[in-house]
Design a protein around this motif. Structure first.
Motif, short mmCIF file in Angstrom:
data_model
loop_
_atom_site.label_atom_id
_atom_site.label_comp_id
_atom_site.label_asym_id
_atom_site.label_seq_id
_atom_site.Cartn_x
_atom_site.Cartn_y
_atom_site.Cartn_z
N GLY A 51 0.78 -1.23 0.00
CA GLY A 51 0.00 0.00 0.00
C GLY A 51 0.81 1.29 0.00
O GLY A 51 0.26 2.37 0.15
N THR A 52 2.12 1.20 -0.19
CA THR A 52 2.97 2.39 -0.22
C THR A 52 2.76 3.14 -1.53
O THR A 52 2.77 2.54 -2.60
N VAL A 53 2.59 4.47 -1.45
CA VAL A 53 2.52 5.30 -2.66
C VAL A 53 3.95 5.52 -3.12
O VAL A 53 4.75 6.11 -2.41
N ILE A 54 4.25 5.03 -4.32
CA ILE A 54 5.64 5.13 -4.78
C ILE A 54 5.85 6.27 -5.76
O ILE A 54 6.96 6.72 -5.94
N ALA A 55 4.77 6.74 -6.41
CA ALA A 55 4.91 7.84 -7.37
C ALA A 55 3.56 8.48 -7.61
O ALA A 55 2.52 7.84 -7.46
N GLU A 56 3.60 9.76 -7.98
CA GLU A 56 2.42 10.47 -8.45
C GLU A 56 2.79 11.10 -9.77
O GLU A 56 3.78 11.83 -9.86
N ARG A 57 2.02 10.79 -10.78
CA ARG A 57 2.32 11.27 -12.13
C ARG A 57 1.10 11.98 -12.70
O ARG A 57 -0.03 11.69 -12.32
N PRO A 58 1.31 12.89 -13.66
CA PRO A 58 0.16 13.56 -14.29
C PRO A 58 -0.74 12.55 -14.97
O PRO A 58 -0.28 11.54 -15.50
N ARG A 59 -2.05 12.84 -14.95
CA ARG A 59 -3.00 11.97 -15.63
C ARG A 59 -2.71 11.97 -17.12
O ARG A 59 -2.30 12.97 -17.68
N GLU A 60 -2.92 10.83 -17.75
CA GLU A 60 -2.61 10.69 -19.17
C GLU A 60 -3.49 11.56 -20.04
O GLU A 60 -3.05 12.07 -21.05
N ASP A 61 -4.77 11.71 -19.66
CA ASP A 61 -5.64 12.53 -20.48
C ASP A 61 -5.30 14.01 -20.34
O ASP A 61 -5.59 14.78 -21.23
N GLY A 62 -4.72 14.40 -19.19
CA GLY A 62 -4.28 15.75 -19.01
C GLY A 62 -5.36 16.76 -18.81
O GLY A 62 -5.10 17.91 -18.49
N GLY A 63 -6.58 16.38 -19.01
CA GLY A 63 -7.68 17.31 -18.89
C GLY A 63 -8.49 17.09 -17.65
O GLY A 63 -8.31 16.12 -16.94
N PRO A 64 -9.37 18.03 -17.39
CA PRO A 64 -10.22 17.89 -16.21
C PRO A 64 -11.25 16.80 -16.42
O PRO A 64 -11.55 16.41 -17.54
N ASN A 65 -11.83 16.34 -15.33
CA ASN A 65 -12.88 15.35 -15.47
C ASN A 65 -14.14 16.03 -16.00
O ASN A 65 -14.24 17.25 -15.97
N PRO A 66 -15.10 15.29 -16.51
CA PRO A 66 -16.29 15.90 -17.12
C PRO A 66 -17.05 16.83 -16.19
O PRO A 66 -17.58 17.85 -16.62
N GLY A 67 -17.12 16.52 -14.92
CA GLY A 67 -17.81 17.38 -13.97
C GLY A 67 -17.15 18.75 -13.85
O GLY A 67 -17.83 19.78 -13.82
N GLU A 68 -15.81 18.76 -13.80
CA GLU A 68 -15.09 20.02 -13.73
C GLU A 68 -15.28 20.83 -15.01
O GLU A 68 -15.46 22.05 -14.96
N ALA A 69 -15.23 20.17 -16.15
CA ALA A 69 -15.40 20.86 -17.43
C ALA A 69 -16.81 21.45 -17.54
O ALA A 69 -16.98 22.60 -17.96
N TRP A 70 -17.83 20.70 -17.15
CA TRP A 70 -19.21 21.19 -17.21
C TRP A 70 -19.39 22.37 -16.26
O TRP A 70 -20.03 23.36 -16.60
N GLY A 71 -18.82 22.30 -15.07
CA GLY A 71 -18.90 23.41 -14.13
C GLY A 71 -18.28 24.68 -14.69
O GLY A 71 -18.81 25.78 -14.53
N ARG A 72 -17.15 24.53 -15.39
CA ARG A 72 -16.50 25.68 -16.00
C ARG A 72 -17.38 26.28 -17.10
O ARG A 72 -17.48 27.51 -17.23
N VAL A 73 -18.04 25.45 -17.88
CA VAL A 73 -18.94 25.93 -18.94
C VAL A 73 -20.09 26.74 -18.32
O VAL A 73 -20.44 27.82 -18.78
N VAL A 74 -20.68 26.20 -17.26
CA VAL A 74 -21.81 26.89 -16.61
C VAL A 74 -21.35 28.21 -16.01
O VAL A 74 -22.00 29.25 -16.20
N ARG A 75 -20.23 28.22 -15.31
CA ARG A 75 -19.73 29.47 -14.71
C ARG A 75 -19.43 30.52 -15.76
O ARG A 75 -19.73 31.70 -15.59
N THR A 76 -18.82 30.11 -16.87
CA THR A 76 -18.50 31.05 -17.94
C THR A 76 -19.78 31.60 -18.56
O THR A 76 -19.88 32.81 -18.81
#
Length: 102
Positions: A51-76
């Motif tokens: 259970g040791t965390v050995i590394a943290e790397r950027p997500r491969e998709d590099g983009g926000p999840n759909p909920g974050e993207a939808w929230g940004r659209v609504v706020r804009t």
């Protein structure tokens, strides 16, 4: 004169790096049996044995999840609407002259 290069490790074409757990000495390739836990914009690589965390790397998709993207659209959209309403309320309205024709 040709110079030969020797390597201590066996290097194979296309092989990914090997990760090692410092908690229990588990070893596997990057795309091996590590448990991947999404954490915001990163993915944590966790040892399946201890259970040791050995590394943290950027997500491969590099983009926000759909909920974050939808929230940004609504706020804009709301910001643009508020700006247009605010602009419309600051424009002076002139009454057109009334013509009463007999």
């Amino acid at each position: 004169m040709t110079r030969s290069v020797s390597h201590d490790r066996d290097v194979r074409e296309g092989r990914k790096a090997t990760l090692y757990c410092w908690g229990c000495d588990h070893a596997s390739s990057v795309d091996g049996d590590w448990v991947r836990e999404p954490r915001g914009t990163e993915v944590a690589y966790v040892c399946p044995d201890c259970g040791t965390v050995i590394a943290e790397r950027p997500r491969e998709d590099g983009g926000p999840n759909p909920g974050e993207a939808w929230g940004r659209v609504v706020r804009t959209s709301v910001s643009v609407w508020q700006a247009s309403v605010g602009l419309a309320s600051t424009i002076p309205v002139r009454a057109s002259p009334r013509r009463d024709d007999p």
